[in-house]
Structure formats: structure tokens, C-alpha cells
Scaffold this motif. Structure first.
Motif, PDB file in Angstrom:
ATOM      1  N   ARG A 367       0.804  -1.225   0.000  1.00 33.92           N
ATOM      2  CA  ARG A 367       0.000   0.000   0.000  1.00 33.92           C
ATOM      3  C   ARG A 367       0.836   1.274   0.000  1.00 33.92           C
ATOM      4  NH1 ARG A 367      -5.498   0.366   0.993  1.00 33.92           N
ATOM      5  NH2 ARG A 367      -6.564  -1.591   1.451  1.00 33.92           N
ATOM      6  N   TYR A 368       1.960   1.260   0.728  1.00 35.16           N
ATOM      7  CA  TYR A 368       2.654   2.522   0.992  1.00 35.16           C
ATOM      8  C   TYR A 368       4.108   2.555   0.516  1.00 35.16           C
ATOM      9  CZ  TYR A 368      -1.398   2.581   4.050  1.00 35.16           C
ATOM     10  OH  TYR A 368      -2.666   2.504   4.529  1.00 35.16           O
ATOM     11  N   GLY A 369       4.550   1.507  -0.167  1.00 36.84           N
ATOM     12  CA  GLY A 369       5.896   1.530  -0.709  1.00 36.84           C
ATOM     13  C   GLY A 369       6.939   1.003   0.257  1.00 36.84           C
ATOM     14  N   PRO A 370       8.233   1.172  -0.088  1.00 40.46           N
ATOM     15  CA  PRO A 370       9.294   0.499   0.670  1.00 40.46           C
ATOM     16  C   PRO A 370       9.626   1.103   2.038  1.00 40.46           C
ATOM     17  CG  PRO A 370      10.206   1.810  -1.131  1.00 40.46           C
ATOM     18  CD  PRO A 370       8.725   1.828  -1.301  1.00 40.46           C
ATOM     19  N   LEU A 371       9.375   2.404   2.252  1.00 40.84           N
ATOM     20  CA  LEU A 371       9.824   3.028   3.511  1.00 40.84           C
ATOM     21  C   LEU A 371       9.243   2.364   4.764  1.00 40.84           C
ATOM     22  CD1 LEU A 371      11.462   5.110   5.001  1.00 40.84           C
ATOM     23  CD2 LEU A 371       9.589   6.753   4.705  1.00 40.84           C
ATOM     24  N   PRO A 372       7.900   2.145   4.852  1.00 38.75           N
ATOM     25  CA  PRO A 372       7.390   1.461   6.056  1.00 38.75           C
ATOM     26  C   PRO A 372       7.985   0.068   6.242  1.00 38.75           C
ATOM     27  CG  PRO A 372       5.602   2.484   4.847  1.00 38.75           C
ATOM     28  CD  PRO A 372       6.801   2.563   3.965  1.00 38.75           C
ATOM     29  N   ALA A 373       8.229  -0.645   5.124  1.00 39.30           N
ATOM     30  CA  ALA A 373       8.833  -1.974   5.235  1.00 39.30           C
ATOM     31  C   ALA A 373      10.259  -1.876   5.760  1.00 39.30           C
ATOM     32  CB  ALA A 373       8.816  -2.673   3.866  1.00 39.30           C
ATOM     33  N   VAL A 374      11.002  -0.849   5.335  1.00 47.83           N
ATOM     34  CA  VAL A 374      12.368  -0.632   5.841  1.00 47.83           C
ATOM     35  C   VAL A 374      12.324  -0.296   7.335  1.00 47.83           C
ATOM     36  CG1 VAL A 374      14.365   0.912   5.715  1.00 47.83           C
ATOM     37  CG2 VAL A 374      13.317   0.058   3.614  1.00 47.83           C
ATOM     38  N   VAL A 375      11.359   0.526   7.738  1.00 50.69           N
ATOM     39  CA  VAL A 375      11.209   0.865   9.163  1.00 50.69           C
ATOM     40  C   VAL A 375      10.939  -0.392   9.977  1.00 50.69           C
ATOM     41  CG1 VAL A 375       9.758   2.094  10.834  1.00 50.69           C
ATOM     42  CG2 VAL A 375      10.448   3.223   8.704  1.00 50.69           C
ATOM     43  N   TRP A 376      10.044  -1.229   9.468  1.00 58.96           N
ATOM     44  CA  TRP A 376       9.711  -2.500  10.149  1.00 58.96           C
ATOM     45  C   TRP A 376      10.958  -3.367  10.303  1.00 58.96           C
ATOM     46  CZ3 TRP A 376      10.021  -7.663   8.697  1.00 58.96           C
ATOM     47  CH2 TRP A 376       9.281  -8.578   9.437  1.00 58.96           C
ATOM     48  N   ALA A 377      11.696  -3.545   9.209  1.00 61.70           N
ATOM     49  CA  ALA A 377      12.870  -4.418   9.240  1.00 61.70           C
ATOM     50  C   ALA A 377      13.960  -3.853  10.150  1.00 61.70           C
ATOM     51  CB  ALA A 377      13.411  -4.610   7.816  1.00 61.70           C
ATOM     52  N   ALA A 378      14.189  -2.537  10.095  1.00 60.87           N
ATOM     53  CA  ALA A 378      15.227  -1.924  10.922  1.00 60.87           C
ATOM     54  C   ALA A 378      14.881  -2.035  12.407  1.00 60.87           C
ATOM     55  CB  ALA A 378      15.402  -0.459  10.522  1.00 60.87           C
ATOM     56  N   THR A 379      13.601  -1.821  12.728  1.00 60.35           N
ATOM     57  CA  THR A 379      13.170  -1.952  14.125  1.00 60.35           C
ATOM     58  C   THR A 379      13.390  -3.383  14.615  1.00 60.35           C
ATOM     59  OG1 THR A 379      11.483  -0.254  13.743  1.00 60.35           O
ATOM     60  CG2 THR A 379      11.262  -1.596  15.724  1.00 60.35           C
ATOM     61  N   LEU A 380      12.961  -4.349  13.807  1.00 59.23           N
ATOM     62  CA  LEU A 380      13.126  -5.766  14.164  1.00 59.23           C
ATOM     63  C   LEU A 380      14.596  -6.103  14.405  1.00 59.23           C
ATOM     64  CD1 LEU A 380      11.491  -8.762  12.293  1.00 59.23           C
ATOM     65  CD2 LEU A 380      13.866  -8.817  12.953  1.00 59.23           C
ATOM     66  N   ILE A 381      15.454  -5.741  13.459  1.00 59.02           N
ATOM     67  CA  ILE A 381      16.879  -6.093  13.560  1.00 59.02           C
ATOM     68  C   ILE A 381      17.519  -5.445  14.787  1.00 59.02           C
ATOM     69  CG2 ILE A 381      19.132  -5.786  12.436  1.00 59.02           C
ATOM     70  CD1 ILE A 381      17.601  -6.021   9.739  1.00 59.02           C
ATOM     71  N   CYS A 382      17.204  -4.175  15.046  1.00 55.42           N
ATOM     72  CA  CYS A 382      17.802  -3.491  16.199  1.00 55.42           C
ATOM     73  C   CYS A 382      17.300  -4.063  17.520  1.00 55.42           C
ATOM     74  CB  CYS A 382      17.521  -1.992  16.128  1.00 55.42           C
ATOM     75  SG  CYS A 382      18.438  -1.147  14.832  1.00 55.42           S
ATOM     76  N   VAL A 383      16.029  -4.459  17.573  1.00 57.64           N
ATOM     77  CA  VAL A 383      15.512  -5.082  18.800  1.00 57.64           C
ATOM     78  C   VAL A 383      16.259  -6.379  19.097  1.00 57.64           C
ATOM     79  CG1 VAL A 383      13.512  -6.283  19.783  1.00 57.64           C
ATOM     80  CG2 VAL A 383      13.222  -4.045  18.736  1.00 57.64           C
ATOM     81  N   VAL A 384      16.483  -7.187  18.061  1.00 57.13           N
ATOM     82  CA  VAL A 384      17.171  -8.477  18.248  1.00 57.13           C
ATOM     83  C   VAL A 384      18.653  -8.273  18.533  1.00 57.13           C
ATOM     84  CG1 VAL A 384      17.825 -10.636  17.104  1.00 57.13           C
ATOM     85  CG2 VAL A 384      15.518  -9.735  16.827  1.00 57.13           C
ATOM     86  N   ALA A 385      19.301  -7.346  17.812  1.00 57.01           N
ATOM     87  CA  ALA A 385      20.750  -7.197  17.905  1.00 57.01           C
ATOM     88  C   ALA A 385      21.183  -6.328  19.078  1.00 57.01           C
ATOM     89  CB  ALA A 385      21.301  -6.605  16.611  1.00 57.01           C
ATOM     90  N   THR A 386      20.335  -5.369  19.505  1.00 60.08           N
ATOM     91  CA  THR A 386      20.724  -4.479  20.608  1.00 60.08           C
ATOM     92  C   THR A 386      19.754  -4.639  21.781  1.00 60.08           C
ATOM     93  OG1 THR A 386      19.501  -2.643  19.559  1.00 60.08           O
ATOM     94  CG2 THR A 386      21.861  -2.829  19.065  1.00 60.08           C
ATOM     95  N   ASP A 387      18.753  -3.786  21.837  1.00 59.95           N
ATOM     96  CA  ASP A 387      17.739  -3.905  22.898  1.00 59.95           C
ATOM     97  C   ASP A 387      16.436  -3.274  22.417  1.00 59.95           C
ATOM     98  OD1 ASP A 387      17.583  -0.966  23.900  1.00 59.95           O
ATOM     99  OD2 ASP A 387      19.727  -1.423  23.988  1.00 59.95           O
ATOM    100  N   LEU A 388      15.410  -3.442  23.213  1.00 57.33           N
ATOM    101  CA  LEU A 388      14.061  -3.048  22.823  1.00 57.33           C
ATOM    102  C   LEU A 388      13.946  -1.542  22.598  1.00 57.33           C
ATOM    103  CD1 LEU A 388      11.474  -4.698  22.423  1.00 57.33           C
ATOM    104  CD2 LEU A 388      10.808  -4.079  24.738  1.00 57.33           C
ATOM    105  N   ASP A 463       0.563  10.352   5.428  1.00 55.32           N
ATOM    106  CA  ASP A 463       1.576   9.317   5.673  1.00 55.32           C
ATOM    107  C   ASP A 463       0.909   7.995   6.024  1.00 55.32           C
ATOM    108  OD1 ASP A 463       0.791   9.503   8.321  1.00 55.32           O
ATOM    109  OD2 ASP A 463       2.713  10.207   9.083  1.00 55.32           O
ATOM    110  N   HIS A 464       1.708   6.920   6.103  1.00 51.75           N
ATOM    111  CA  HIS A 464       1.115   5.585   6.261  1.00 51.75           C
ATOM    112  C   HIS A 464       0.484   5.414   7.635  1.00 51.75           C
ATOM    113  CE1 HIS A 464       4.961   4.596   8.298  1.00 51.75           C
ATOM    114  NE2 HIS A 464       4.296   3.607   8.844  1.00 51.75           N
ATOM    115  N   THR A 465       0.980   6.122   8.653  1.00 53.79           N
ATOM    116  CA  THR A 465       0.404   6.005   9.996  1.00 53.79           C
ATOM    117  C   THR A 465      -1.020   6.554  10.017  1.00 53.79           C
ATOM    118  OG1 THR A 465       2.623   6.274  10.936  1.00 53.79           O
ATOM    119  CG2 THR A 465       0.755   6.560  12.429  1.00 53.79           C
ATOM    120  N   SER A 466      -1.196   7.749   9.452  1.00 54.16           N
ATOM    121  CA  SER A 466      -2.533   8.347   9.396  1.00 54.16           C
ATOM    122  C   SER A 466      -3.440   7.575   8.434  1.00 54.16           C
ATOM    123  CB  SER A 466      -2.439   9.809   8.943  1.00 54.16           C
ATOM    124  OG  SER A 466      -1.713  10.573   9.885  1.00 54.16           O
ATOM    125  N   ALA A 467      -2.863   7.108   7.328  1.00 59.34           N
ATOM    126  CA  ALA A 467      -3.661   6.353   6.359  1.00 59.34           C
ATOM    127  C   ALA A 467      -4.209   5.069   6.965  1.00 59.34           C
ATOM    128  CB  ALA A 467      -2.810   6.030   5.122  1.00 59.34           C
TER     129      ALA A 467
END
Length: 498
Positions: A367-388, A463-467
Motif C-alpha cells: 500500500r505505501y511503498g518500501p519506507l514502512p517496510a524498511v522501518v519494520w525491518a530496521a526496528t526488528l533487527i535493532c531489537v534483536v541485535a541491541t535492545d528493545l 503518511d502511512h500512519t494516518s492512512a
């Protein structure tokens, strides 16, 4: 609330409370074990979340208790600061939530990007899976998610250890029973939770065969499980480490609670959530959990959805489920001691896997292109690799990129006009997460009956949050029989009400 209870309503809430109790019992203990604390700590949180928060809640059908989403951060607190530090941290976190609710900032937590929230939950899910995988072998999780991940092959190759292999088999029985029941259960028993079936099956197998596996340990009295704060509480509350950790827990617990409440609202057509009241109620609950030395709580979507599906209509079902937990723990502690640890680990492995919602990131990407997917992936990786907390902050930081092209025009104007039976809302400017509380409040205040026309002809960007918030509002209104039309939409906005 109680004055409005009729016989039918009371019967539905009573039945729903039994279902939620059966769902909550194994999860309360399992999440406590995943958090590195005794299982009774999770049960105390479940009791407070049911009875106290149920009485005060702003979300009529949401059920509160210990949440898998906080298990990772609690495990780190206990490992680094000790179990005694958890009480002061929760007291401060609860106080922050109460004040936030009184200051009416509950709506702002809904402005957090769905990509950040689901990325956080996916990261937590992975950490739970790799940690509880070791408990399946009656072993203890290691100090970090990466260490747990690296050590997984060694556990499998170490199955020559007879006791570890036995525990693993018990865990597999739990997982098989849980998934098998959910797939093949008869329609007449659809409300019986798979987690309960899995635990009961594994417990019976371990008991009948006398298997040498680790079992749950709970005290004779639930009162004995309450550990009041030690002397020097004020000094602990002023400790910078305690303050920082309390802010993190308050932020994450509030976001998870209010997003869960929004999800519960989409499941029924009854009273909508008062987000500020719900936030303050959660704060009171966490304050009490802090004084009792229990786990932090949030509104929990698993229990809440079970509550809705079981036909609950008021807060009474959540209150009663807390009463049932209290009665069970007080009267039948010996039964809990027969539950294998590997059985609870099996439930949490499935719970963790289900937190990784790949379908959601596909939806955002489509629906909203690559940016939200990048945000999702970056959040996931940082939670696993560093901390919440680091993962969440990285995700929020990346979400700000969406504002950059519109930095000079971030205002949103909302105008309303009635036209006979129809009501038009015209949006002009830019709709972002910064204006989401304003837009959400305007949509919720629209007349419940009649046609609503959303005029977005002069809306330059959303933006995708409001949408996502608008899409959910449209779906909920249409589900209640209210027609919605969109005027002047192009691109993604047209898809919102398709």
C-alpha cells in the motif's frame, strides 16, 4: 456498569470470563518464566490486571495481564539489576502512566507508526523463540538473543542427553496438542483454547509416565509470593538507571496497550475505548504490581480477542477472570506444580512465532511503498541485535524521513459541514502522525448515523500512519452500517475506502 447488567449480559460475561481465565493461566506463568522470574509473579499480575484494572479500564472488553512484549526487557532488568529492582521501576512506570492519562496524552501513543510497533513485536517474538527454545530442553536462556540464536544448534546436537531429550519431547507434545486442537477442534468447543489443551496433554503425559523433567514451582500461598519494596525505596526511585528503565517500560507498555485497545475496538460494535482513562488504569495496575513485586502489565490482544469472541459485553468478564485466577492459585497450587517447564516453553515458542507478522509488512509494502517496510525491518533487527528501546527509537527516527519532503507544510485543517442527512468532512494540508490525534478525534466525533463524505481533494499528502488509522476507521464505521464516501481521492487514498 453493574446497574445495567441484565440476566443475558451477566451470563455472557460469566461465560467469557471462564474462557479468558483458561487462556490467561498458562500465559501468565509462561511469560513469567520467559521474563526470568518465578511463575507466581505472572499470576499476581494477571489477578491485578483482571480485578483492579478491569474495574478502572477505559476499554470495556480489553483484558490486561503480563505481556510477551515486555518479557525481554524484564529479563534484562532481572539479569543486570536483580529482581528487587523491578518493584521500584514498575512503581515509577505506573506513576508515569497515571500522569500521562490525566494529562490526556493517550491519543499520542496511537501516532506511533504501525511499522515501528509491528517491527518491535516481531523482534520480541524472535527473542522469545530463541530464548524459550533452550527451555524446551530444560536449560536456561543465555544473556542475549544473539547468544541464544548461536547456541541453538548445540542444543539439538546435544540430544544424546536423555533428560534433555525427554523435556524436548514433552515440549513437542505441547506444541502438537496446541496446533492440532486449533486445527481440528469441533465447532461446539471452539472457545476451548489450544494453549490449555497443549499444557493439559503434556502435564498428563509427564505425570502418567513419571518423566524426569523440570516442573513449575509455586509457593503454598499466593500471599507468600508478594514481595513488598525494600527499605530505601525513595533512593531507588531517584536512581538514574531506574528512571531511564521506568520511562522505557511506561512508553512501550502504553503503546502496546493502546494499540491493542484500538484492535479490540475493531472487533466489536459496542462502547469505544477512552484512551486516557485506559492509560491511567494501566498505570494504577503497574503501580500495584510494583508494590507487589510482580511483572509489568499491558492490555493483551490474545486474551482480549478471546474475550470478544466468547461474547463478553462489559468489563465484568475481565474482572471475573482475575477472580478465577486468584481462586485457582489459592485453592489448587499443587496442580500447578505438575506442569512441566517445557510445556510452558512450547506455548511461548508458538506465541513468539505468531508475533512475527510477515503479512503486516507485506500489507505496508503493497500500500505505501518500501519506507514502512524498511522501518519494520530496521526496528526488528535493532531489537534483536541491541535492545528493545534502541530498536523502537531507531524505528521512530526512520519514520521521520516521511516528513522531510513536507517539512514546510505540516499543518492539517479540518472543516465540517452538514448537508441534510449527510455530513462532509474536508481535509486540507498534510496528514501525518503529528496531526493524527487531531484527525482521529475529529473522525470519532462525527455523527454515528447517516452518510459521511471525506473530502480529500485538497489533502496534499497522508503518511502511512494516518492512512492506516483512516482505513481502520472506515472499516469500523462500515461494519456498523454507516456509509462512507471519499471525494477527490487519488493514488493510495482511493484504496482506503475501496
Amino acid at each position: 456498569m453493574f446497574k445495567s447488567l441484565s440476566g443475558g449480559v451477566l451470563g455472557r460475561d460469566f461465560t467469557a470470563s471462564i474462557v479468558v481465565f483458561l487462556v490467561a493461566m498458562p500465559l501468565c506463568m509462561g511469560i513469567a518464566i520467559a521474563s526470568g522470574v518465578p511463575p507466581e509473579k505472572g499470576l499476581i499480575t494477571g489477578i491485578i490486571g483482571g480485578i483492579v484494572v478491569g474495574l478502572l479500564a477505559g476499554s470495556p472488553l480489553q483484558v490486561s495481564g503480563p505481556a510477551a512484549g515486555l518479557a525481554v526487557i524484564v529479563f534484562e532488568i532481572v539479569r543486570e539489576q536483580g529482581l528487587s529492582a523491578l518493584g521500584p521501576i514498575l512503581i515509577l512506570a505506573g506513576a508515569i502512566q497515571v500522569v500521562a492519562g490525566l494529562l490526556r496524552v493517550g491519543g499520542w501513543f496511537r501516532a506511533i507508526s504501525p511499522a515501528v510497533v509491528h517491527g518491535m513485536l516481531a523482534g520480541i517474538g524472535i527473542l522469545i523463540v530463541v530464548g524459550q527454545f533452550h527451555v524446551l530442553f530444560d536449560d536456561k536462556p543465555l544473556s542475549s538473543g544473539l547468544h541464544n540464536l548461536i547456541a541453538m544448534p548445540a542444543q539439538i546436537f546435544g540430544l544424546t542427553n536423555q533428560d534433555a531429550a525427554t523435556a524436548f519431547a514433552v515440549g513437542l507434545v505441547t506444541i502438537g496438542g496446541m496446533l492440532g486442537w486449533e486445527k481440528f477442534r469441533p465447532a461446539s468447543m471452539k472457545l476451548v483454547p489450544g494453549a490449555l489443551v497443549g499444557v493439559v496433554l503434556a502435564t498428563l503425559v509427564a505425570f502418567v509416565l513419571g518423566l524426569p523433567v523440570a516442573r513449575v514451582t509455586v509457593p503454598e500461598s499466593i500471599v507468600a509470593a508478594i514481595s513488598l519494596p525494600e527499605q530505601g525505596l525513595l533512593a531507588q526511585l531517584l536512581n538514574p538507571t531506574v528512571i531511564t528503565t521506568a520511562i522505557a517500560i511506561a512508553f512501550i507498555a502504553s503503546a502496546e496497550t493502546l494499540l491493542s485497545a484500538a484492535a479490540v475496538d475493531r472487533m466489536h460494535n459496542g462502547v469505544r475505548t477512552d484512551y486516557n482513562r485506559e492509560l491511567s488504569a494501566q498505570g494504577v495496575g503497574n503501580l500495584l504490581c510494583g508494590f507487589a513485586g510482580a511483572l509489568p502489565m499491558t492490555g493483551v490482544i490474545v486474551r482480549s480477542s478471546a474475550n470478544v469472541q466468547a461474547g463478553a459485553t462489559t468489563r465484568l468478564s475481565a474482572i471475573l477472570h482475575g477472580v478465577w485466577i486468584l481462586g485457582f492459585v489459592a485453592l489448587l497450587p499443587w496442580l500447578l506444580r505438575e506442569i512441566p517447564m517445557a510445556a510452558l516453553a512450547g506455548i511461548l515458542v508458538i506465541t513468539g512465532i505468531r508475533l512475527v507478522s510477515v503479512d503486516h509488512v507485506k500489507h505496508l509494502l503493497h500500500r505505501y511503498g518500501p519506507l514502512p517496510a524498511v522501518v519494520w525491518a530496521a526496528t526488528l533487527i535493532c531489537v534483536v541485535a541491541t535492545d528493545l528501546l534502541t530498536g523502537v527509537l531507531v524505528g521512530i527516527g526512520l519514520s521521520l524521513i516521511e516528513l522531510v519532503p513536507h517539512i514546510r507544510r505540516l499543518r492539517l485543517n479540518v472543516a465540517e459541514e452538514s448537508r441534510g442527512d449527510a455530513h462532509e468532512m474536508a481535509l486540507r494540508g498534510t496528514a501525518t502522525f503529528l496531526t493524527l490525534p487531531k484527525l482521529s478525534a475529529a473522525l470519532e466525533a462525527l455523527p454515528k448515523a447517516g452518510l459521511v463524505i471525506l473530502n480529500v481533494e485538497r489533502l496534499s499528502h497522508i503518511d502511512h500512519t494516518s492512512a492506516e488509522m483512516v482505513r481502520e476507521w472506515v472499516e469500523r464505521r462500515r461494519g456498523m452500517g454507516g456509509p462512507v464516501e471519499l471525494f477527490g481521492a487519488t493514488g493510495n487514498m482511493r484504496q482506503l475506502v475501496a
